[in-house]
Design a protein around this motif. Structure first.
Motif, short mmCIF file in Angstrom:
data_model
loop_
_atom_site.label_atom_id
_atom_site.label_comp_id
_atom_site.label_asym_id
_atom_site.label_seq_id
_atom_site.Cartn_x
_atom_site.Cartn_y
_atom_site.Cartn_z
N VAL A 1 0.85 -1.20 0.00
CA VAL A 1 0.00 0.00 0.00
C VAL A 1 0.88 1.25 0.00
CG1 VAL A 1 -1.80 1.26 1.21
CG2 VAL A 1 -1.86 -1.24 1.17
N LYS B 1 -8.70 -7.37 0.78
CA LYS B 1 -8.42 -6.24 1.67
C LYS B 1 -7.22 -5.45 1.18
CE LYS B 1 -7.78 -5.00 6.52
NZ LYS B 1 -6.76 -3.97 6.22
N ASP C 1 -7.33 -1.65 -0.07
CA ASP C 1 -6.50 -0.63 0.58
C ASP C 1 -5.67 0.16 -0.44
OD1 ASP C 1 -7.52 -1.38 3.00
OD2 ASP C 1 -5.79 -2.62 3.58
#
Length: 518
Positions: free
Chosen positions: A173, A207, A211
């Motif tokens: 991320v 997820k 993100d």
């Protein structure tokens, strides 16, 4: 297009049987729809898509547009084509660029779907359009994924941002977020984020992808799906849509030999358009997805528009004009012949280009046996000649041909055949350059010689009248000659309307002779 080869064969055979009927009854329509349903199901197209597709085809095929048509069978083919375009997305959808650069494109998909390779292909395609893409290595899970992206980026001539070694080390991320900031500072107008995939859909993958999307706010999220994945493609697409919500689809590995129909279901099931199609392993094997052109390929109606576009990219317009002038003035030489072959090689695989011609589905075996290395062998022979010999092949005596054969690693027979083929090709090209229609070996002369106003009807009238000679013996001999004359071939230029449904094996063999030694 190997992925949809079986589906194409089944549909083509169904329509061939339909063309033998002058008027279609409801039973004919039901039988055709039943065969279409079986072909789609065998090709792994999702059941809900098959049901909707066949219901629409049946409804329209039983309607007035078919009953009133002069050729009902062709009208049914047109209906199937239109409905096939609809399930493939309807209209082409291009990439959406940001009003303020950089445009952020995020890639998502399962492991092994081809995301990293597609990233390089997309970067190269965008560079040709004048963009400056930056690839971000945000797949830090798969072993050597970062290194693979760096290699792909180098081959594509694109910049890459890879601050972390990967192999489980680093925060994807943060890497994605920092990469976008770097692109903004260094004025890259396109950012392509390569994210991690998994062997299956799981919560951790979703997820992480969600993100990255939140952190980078991408303009496009492209879901890369393997065209050979089978029925699981639909479930995977739904899971990614719920977890990440992609904006477009990329079909990869369309050159494989799997059935691939499930990939065609993705656009219809998810409501997201297919934007790109990957058709090979090379970085240039990427096409913008056109639903209408893909439908035409599946129905063996060809894809002439894509073929023309590839030719326009490969051939220089100014050079083409010079070549046309040389043909018209009979100054076309082996040097020009060599240059034309090099231009054709830029267009890519000859098999792929020939496969875009209408009716070539029936020539699948012959296309597979087409040896593209013959072009390289022909090029080797020409390069073994001196400039003078290339410009004037008439000076090639026995000793010169022996020297050329040894230099190219070929035989004197190969050199002789090349010179003969060049003479034939030059004659054909001169005829075309002057506005005529050549007598193509293996295909016979074209009625009327291609001249405006030379009608077939007039020819029949003249043929029916026969000889007007006053000598009875001469008149009988001439009339016998007229009766024995071969008839002109029938059917469309691409063989779609003829009895065989495609060019003959002799035609394809002749084409190979023109390009290689045959």
């Amino acid at each position: 297009m190997a992925t949809f080869g079986t589906l194409s064969d089944r549909l083509t055979e169904t329509f061939r049987n339909l063309r033998t009927k002058g008027k279609l009854t409801p039973a004919d329509v039901d039988g055709t729809v039943r065969e279409i349903r079986r072909a789609l199901l065998d090709a792994d197209v999702a059941l809900p898509v098959v049901k909707e597709f066949t219901a629409k085809v049946r409804e329209r095929a039983l309607g007035d547009e078919v009953n009133r048509a002069l050729n009902p069978a062709q009208q049914v083919v047109q209906i199937v084509n239109e409905e096939l375009v609809a399930i493939l997305g309807g209209q082409q959808r291009r990439l959406q660029f940001a009003k303020t650069p950089p445009t952020v494109i995020m890639l998502a998909g399962l492991q092994g779907s081809g995301k990293t390779t597609f990233a390089g292909k997309l970067a190269k395609m965008l560079e040709k359009d004048g963009h400056t893409p930056l690839l971000i290595a945000a797949d830090l899970q798969r072993p050597n994924a970062v290194n693979q992206l760096q290699v792909v980026a180098e081959r594509a001539g694109a910049a890459v941002y890879a601050p972390e070694p990967g192999n489980g080390v680093g925060d994807p991320v943060q890497v994605a977020k920092d990469g976008v900031e770097l692109a903004r500072r260094q004025q890259h107008d396109i950012v392509i984020i390569d994210t991690a995939g998994r062997l299956g859909v799981d919560a951790e993958l979703m997820k992480q992808a969600a993100d990255i999307r939140t952190a980078t706010d991408p303009d496009e999220v492209l879901f890369v799906i393997d065209a050979m994945i089978g029925q699981d493609a639909v479930n995977t697409a739904k899971a990614f849509q719920d977890g990440v919500d992609f904006t477009g689809v990329v079909l990869s590995k369309l050159d494989g030999d799997a059935r691939g129909g499930a990939a065609l279901s993705v656009a219809s099931i998810t409501g997201r358009p297919i934007i790109f199609a990957s058709t090979g392993e090379g970085l240039d094997d990427l096409e913008a997805f056109h639903p209408d052109r893909m439908a035409s390929r599946i129905l063996d109606l060809g894809d002439i528009l894509t073929l023309i576009e590839q030719a326009q990219q490969a051939f220089d317009e100014e050079e083409a004009m010079k070549m046309a002038e040389k043909l018209a003035t009979e100054t076309f030489t082996l040097e020009d012949f060599l240059e034309q072959m090099q231009q054709m090689k830029k267009m890519g695989s000859m098999k792929k280009m020939l496969g875009m011609l209408p009716g070539m589905g029936s020539m699948k075996d012959q296309l597979e046996n087409f040896d593209e290395r013959e072009i390289d062998r022909t090029e080797a022979i020409i390069r073994s000649m001196t400039p003078g010999e290339r410009r004037n092949p008439k000076v090639l005596n026995g000793s010169r041909r022996l020297r050329i054969a040894r230099g190219a690693g070929m035989t004197v027979t190969d050199v002789n055949q090349l010179v003969q083929r060049f003479d034939q090709a030059a004659k054909m090209m001169k005829t075309v350059a002057r506005g005529g229609v050549p007598n193509i070996p293996g295909m016979g002369p074209i009625p009327g010689g291609g001249r405006p106003g030379a009608s077939a009807k007039r020819g029949k009238q003249q043929k029916a009248k026969g000889s007007r000679s006053g000598n009875p013996a001469k008149r009988a001999a001439e009339n016998a000659g007229v009766a024995a004359a071969p008839t002109a071939p029938t059917g469309s230029g691409f063989g779609l309307g003829g009895a065989k449904g495609g060019p003959s094996e002799a035609d394809l063999a002749e084409l190979q002779k023109m390009l290689g030694k045959g």
